[in-house]
Design an enzyme around this catalytic site. Structure first.
Site, mmCIF file in Angstrom:
data_model
loop_
_atom_site.group_PDB
_atom_site.id
_atom_site.type_symbol
_atom_site.label_atom_id
_atom_site.label_comp_id
_atom_site.label_asym_id
_atom_site.label_seq_id
_atom_site.Cartn_x
_atom_site.Cartn_y
_atom_site.Cartn_z
ATOM 1 N N THR A 103 0.875 -1.184 0.000
ATOM 2 C CA THR A 103 0.000 0.000 0.000
ATOM 3 C C THR A 103 0.908 1.228 0.000
ATOM 4 O O THR A 103 2.139 1.096 -0.059
ATOM 5 C CB THR A 103 -0.868 0.036 1.282
ATOM 6 N N THR A 113 -1.001 -2.368 19.577
ATOM 7 C CA THR A 113 -0.618 -1.021 19.999
ATOM 8 C C THR A 113 -1.155 -0.714 21.395
ATOM 9 O O THR A 113 -2.169 -1.280 21.813
ATOM 10 C CB THR A 113 -1.199 -0.001 18.988
ATOM 11 N N ASP A 114 -0.501 0.235 22.071
ATOM 12 C CA ASP A 114 -1.016 0.674 23.377
ATOM 13 C C ASP A 114 -2.297 1.497 23.221
ATOM 14 O O ASP A 114 -3.013 1.739 24.191
ATOM 15 C CB ASP A 114 0.048 1.479 24.151
ATOM 16 N N GLU A 115 -2.606 1.915 21.979
ATOM 17 C CA GLU A 115 -3.771 2.793 21.782
ATOM 18 C C GLU A 115 -5.087 2.078 22.073
ATOM 19 O O GLU A 115 -6.114 2.723 22.279
ATOM 20 C CB GLU A 115 -3.754 3.392 20.372
ATOM 21 N N TYR A 156 -8.929 3.774 14.311
ATOM 22 C CA TYR A 156 -7.719 2.938 14.249
ATOM 23 C C TYR A 156 -7.633 2.054 15.481
ATOM 24 O O TYR A 156 -7.509 0.821 15.373
ATOM 25 C CB TYR A 156 -6.462 3.817 14.133
ATOM 26 N N LYS A 201 -7.844 -2.082 15.915
ATOM 27 C CA LYS A 201 -6.767 -2.889 16.500
ATOM 28 C C LYS A 201 -7.290 -3.662 17.718
ATOM 29 O O LYS A 201 -6.961 -4.833 17.917
ATOM 30 C CB LYS A 201 -5.571 -2.016 16.903
ATOM 31 N N ASN A 225 4.334 4.336 20.931
ATOM 32 C CA ASN A 225 4.711 4.988 19.659
ATOM 33 C C ASN A 225 6.152 4.669 19.277
ATOM 34 O O ASN A 225 7.063 4.861 20.073
ATOM 35 C CB ASN A 225 4.588 6.507 19.781
ATOM 36 N N HIS A 247 -8.806 13.165 20.212
ATOM 37 C CA HIS A 247 -7.358 13.069 20.455
ATOM 38 C C HIS A 247 -7.060 12.529 21.861
ATOM 39 O O HIS A 247 -7.434 13.151 22.853
ATOM 40 C CB HIS A 247 -6.778 14.483 20.300
HETATM 41 P P1 NAD Z 1 3.036 0.933 8.360
HETATM 42 O O1 NAD Z 1 1.781 1.635 7.954
HETATM 43 O O2 NAD Z 1 4.343 1.617 8.195
HETATM 44 O O3 NAD Z 1 3.160 -0.443 7.542
HETATM 45 C C1 NAD Z 1 2.071 -1.290 7.340
HETATM 46 C C2 NAD Z 1 2.476 -2.325 6.287
HETATM 47 O O4 NAD Z 1 1.366 -3.202 6.083
HETATM 48 C C3 NAD Z 1 2.808 -1.702 4.930
HETATM 49 O O5 NAD Z 1 3.963 -2.292 4.386
HETATM 50 C C4 NAD Z 1 1.587 -2.029 4.085
HETATM 51 O O6 NAD Z 1 1.884 -2.146 2.696
HETATM 52 C C5 NAD Z 1 1.140 -3.338 4.696
HETATM 53 N N1 NAD Z 1 -0.290 -3.580 4.497
HETATM 54 C C6 NAD Z 1 -1.308 -2.714 4.735
HETATM 55 N N2 NAD Z 1 -2.477 -3.275 4.389
HETATM 56 C C7 NAD Z 1 -2.185 -4.526 3.942
HETATM 57 C C8 NAD Z 1 -2.972 -5.601 3.454
HETATM 58 N N3 NAD Z 1 -4.301 -5.485 3.332
HETATM 59 N N4 NAD Z 1 -2.371 -6.760 3.112
HETATM 60 C C9 NAD Z 1 -0.998 -6.877 3.225
HETATM 61 N N5 NAD Z 1 -0.213 -5.888 3.643
HETATM 62 C C10 NAD Z 1 -0.798 -4.727 4.002
HETATM 63 O O7 NAD Z 1 2.792 0.468 9.845
HETATM 64 P P2 NAD Z 1 3.819 0.345 11.063
HETATM 65 O O8 NAD Z 1 3.904 1.653 11.751
HETATM 66 O O9 NAD Z 1 5.035 -0.336 10.606
HETATM 67 O O10 NAD Z 1 2.991 -0.630 12.024
HETATM 68 C C11 NAD Z 1 3.094 -2.042 11.891
HETATM 69 C C12 NAD Z 1 2.214 -2.701 12.925
HETATM 70 O O11 NAD Z 1 2.618 -2.301 14.235
HETATM 71 C C13 NAD Z 1 0.728 -2.339 12.806
HETATM 72 O O12 NAD Z 1 -0.021 -3.484 13.079
HETATM 73 C C14 NAD Z 1 0.533 -1.283 13.879
HETATM 74 O O13 NAD Z 1 -0.791 -1.295 14.359
HETATM 75 C C15 NAD Z 1 1.517 -1.750 14.937
HETATM 76 N N6 NAD Z 1 2.052 -0.682 15.817
HETATM 77 C C16 NAD Z 1 2.575 0.454 15.274
HETATM 78 C C17 NAD Z 1 3.124 1.426 16.124
HETATM 79 C C18 NAD Z 1 3.755 2.684 15.575
HETATM 80 O O14 NAD Z 1 4.128 3.569 16.361
HETATM 81 N N7 NAD Z 1 3.933 2.824 14.261
HETATM 82 C C19 NAD Z 1 3.120 1.241 17.507
HETATM 83 C C20 NAD Z 1 2.567 0.051 18.015
HETATM 84 C C21 NAD Z 1 2.047 -0.907 17.163
HETATM 85 P P1 TYD Z 2 1.178 10.252 15.467
HETATM 86 O O1 TYD Z 2 2.607 10.199 15.057
HETATM 87 O O2 TYD Z 2 0.129 10.374 14.412
HETATM 88 O O3 TYD Z 2 0.927 8.972 16.377
HETATM 89 P P2 TYD Z 2 -0.390 8.577 17.279
HETATM 90 O O4 TYD Z 2 -1.505 9.472 16.940
HETATM 91 O O5 TYD Z 2 -0.645 7.190 16.838
HETATM 92 O O6 TYD Z 2 0.055 8.700 18.688
HETATM 93 O O7 TYD Z 2 0.985 11.475 16.463
HETATM 94 C C1 TYD Z 2 1.754 11.594 17.648
HETATM 95 C C2 TYD Z 2 1.260 12.819 18.407
HETATM 96 O O8 TYD Z 2 1.545 13.985 17.622
HETATM 97 C C3 TYD Z 2 -0.255 12.821 18.612
HETATM 98 O O9 TYD Z 2 -0.542 13.432 19.874
HETATM 99 C C4 TYD Z 2 -0.781 13.711 17.499
HETATM 100 C C5 TYD Z 2 0.359 14.702 17.312
HETATM 101 N N1 TYD Z 2 0.506 15.225 15.929
HETATM 102 C C6 TYD Z 2 0.564 16.621 15.705
HETATM 103 O O10 TYD Z 2 0.497 17.433 16.655
HETATM 104 N N2 TYD Z 2 0.699 17.058 14.422
HETATM 105 C C7 TYD Z 2 0.768 16.212 13.360
HETATM 106 O O11 TYD Z 2 0.864 16.688 12.197
HETATM 107 C C8 TYD Z 2 0.735 14.803 13.600
HETATM 108 C C9 TYD Z 2 0.806 13.822 12.461
HETATM 109 C C10 TYD Z 2 0.598 14.371 14.915
#
Ligand code: NAD
Ligand code: TYD
Length: 347
Positions: free
Chosen positions: A36, A130-132, A155, A159, A184, A289
């Site tokens: 994606t 996620t912790d969310e 979101y 999850k 995060n 938020h």
């Molecule tokens: P990301 O959006 O960077 O990557 C998601 C990946 O999944 C991409 O490579 C995308 O192509 C693939 N994908 C999406 N839809 C798909 C589908 N239908 N079939 C196959 N592949 C698909 O996400 P990320 O930040 O790397 O997060 C990865 C995982 O970790 C997620 O499950 C997210 O909920 C979890 N997570 C993320 C964070 C964070 O801070 N980013 C924190 C805690 C948990």
């Molecule tokens: P984000 O990186 O989107 O992670 P999450 O919402 O999953 O915690 O955002 C981190 C924090 O930053 C969140 O409190 C929202 C804030 N934020 C901004 O203030 N401006 C922005 O443009 C974005 C993307 C996030």
């Protein structure tokens, strides 16, 4: 051992794939990713020719294709990261999150159930969450593994739903599973829609830094490579049917984090101190938020011996250095659709 990693071309997934491929040459690592907007094979250039790495382009929403993949390869373990992952996008299009995060997870669970039905021994569905899902904290307290689920965004609701299904498949069908809920992440290869890479890119381009609301929201930040290390630890040493919270005991109010980021950016770009801070712009708040996230990571620490390896200042500095050294990557992901997304979100 054959391991299927879903979402391995994304931010966290690519670090998990790299760690597994390099650390365990005896494992066969299959990366299933739909590519994606968030998936990018450039994230894996350094390991794509390793003999134990295999990429499969595929969508977890395509149940027949997932079943066929399991029938062909008989994976023993699954690390499931594929997801729609950005809260702001979930506010605009919740259904896309239900499809991939809930239905896609169910397709994988069904494929595991069918493929493993004769013998669950040695099998594992490891669900990355996620912790969310825990909702929001007030001024005090931390999310523990016992905190009730209370998601506030589409979101986090999607999850939470997927976590519930994983647990339900464990209880109902005996499917062996583990779930981890992480705070995060930040680090190299993160798509510049999330706070830290978006603000790094905007500092480079001298564009406004859009702080939502008053900026007094708190997040608990973990370097992505430490998350990948935690996933490795849990995969090998975690107990079935357990949940592990992962976090760095590293809370930052958004505004304080942005000021630290600006200071480091000024130094690295050779700008006058305070230059990037002048780009800070307060914009309309995100609906629903969550005020504060903070993880109690004492279970994974005491039971499995994991702890973060870098301080936030070090991790942030490494992250900025990576983006400054990878402007080609950044240019690729910020062209085309990204421009449309940016206009819709911030105009
Ligand atoms: P990301 O959006 O960077 O990557 C998601 C990946 O999944 C991409 O490579 C995308 O192509 C693939 N994908 C999406 N839809 C798909 C589908 N239908 N079939 C196959 N592949 C698909 O996400 P990320 O930040 O790397 O997060 C990865 C995982 O970790 C997620 O499950 C997210 O909920 C979890 N997570 C993320 C964070 C964070 O801070 N980013 C924190 C805690 C948990
Ligand atoms: P984000 O990186 O989107 O992670 P999450 O919402 O999953 O915690 O955002 C981190 C924090 O930053 C969140 O409190 C929202 C804030 N934020 C901004 O203030 N401006 C922005 O443009 C974005 C993307 C996030």
């Amino acid at each position: 051992m054959k391991i299927l990693i879903t979402g391995g071309a994304g931010f966290i997934g690519s670090h998990v794939v790299r760690l597994m491929v390099n650390t365990y040459p005896e494992y066969e690592i299959y990366n299933l990713d739909a590519l994606t907007y968030a998936g990018n094979l450039e994230n894996l250039k350094d390991i794509e020719d390793q003999p134990n790495y295999h990429f499969v382009k595929g969508d977890i929403n395509d149940a027949a294709a997932i079943d066929a993949l399991f029938a062909a390869h008989g994976f023993e373990k699954v690390i499931h990261l594929a997801a729609e992952s950005h809260v702001d996008r979930s506010i605009k299009d919740p259904l896309a999150f239900v499809k991939t995060n809930v239905m896609g997870t169910l397709n994988l669970l069904n494929a595991c159930r069918e493929s493993w039905k004769d013998d669950f021994n040695g099998k594992l569905f490891y669900h990355i969450s996620t912790d969310e899902v825990y909702g929001t904290l007030g001024e005090d307290g931390l999310f523990t593994e016992e905190t009730s689920y209370d998601p506030n965004s589409p979101y986090s609701a999607s999850k939470a739903s997927s976590d519930h299904f994983v647990r339900a498949y464990g209880e109902t069908y005996g499917l062996p599973y583990i779930i981890s809920n992480c705070s995060n992440n930040y680090g190299p290869n993160q798509f510049p829609e999330k706070l830290i890479p978006l603000f790094i890119n905007n500092c480079i381009e001298e564009k406004p830094l859009p702080v939502y609301g008053d900026g007094n929201y708190t997040r608990d930040w973990l370097f992505v490579i430490d998350h990948a290390r935690a996933i490795d630890t849990i995969l090998h040493n975690g107990s079935l049917k357990e949940t592990y919270n992962i976090g760095g005991f590293n809370e930052w109010k958004n505004l304080d984090l942005v000021k630290l980021l600006c200071k480091q950016m000024d130094e690295k770009l050779g700008r006058r101190t305070g230059s990037c801070e002048t780009l800070i712009t307060y914009v309309k708040d995100r609906p629903g938020h969550d005020k504060r996230y903070a993880i109690d990571a004492s279970k994974i620490n005491s039971e499995l011996g994991w702890e973060p390896s870098v301080t936030f200042e070090e991790g942030l500095s490494k992250t900025i250095d990576w983006y400054l050294a990878n402007t080609v990557w950044l240019n690729h992901v910020t062209s085309g659709d990204y421009k449309k997304y940016y206009e819709q979100q911030y105009s």
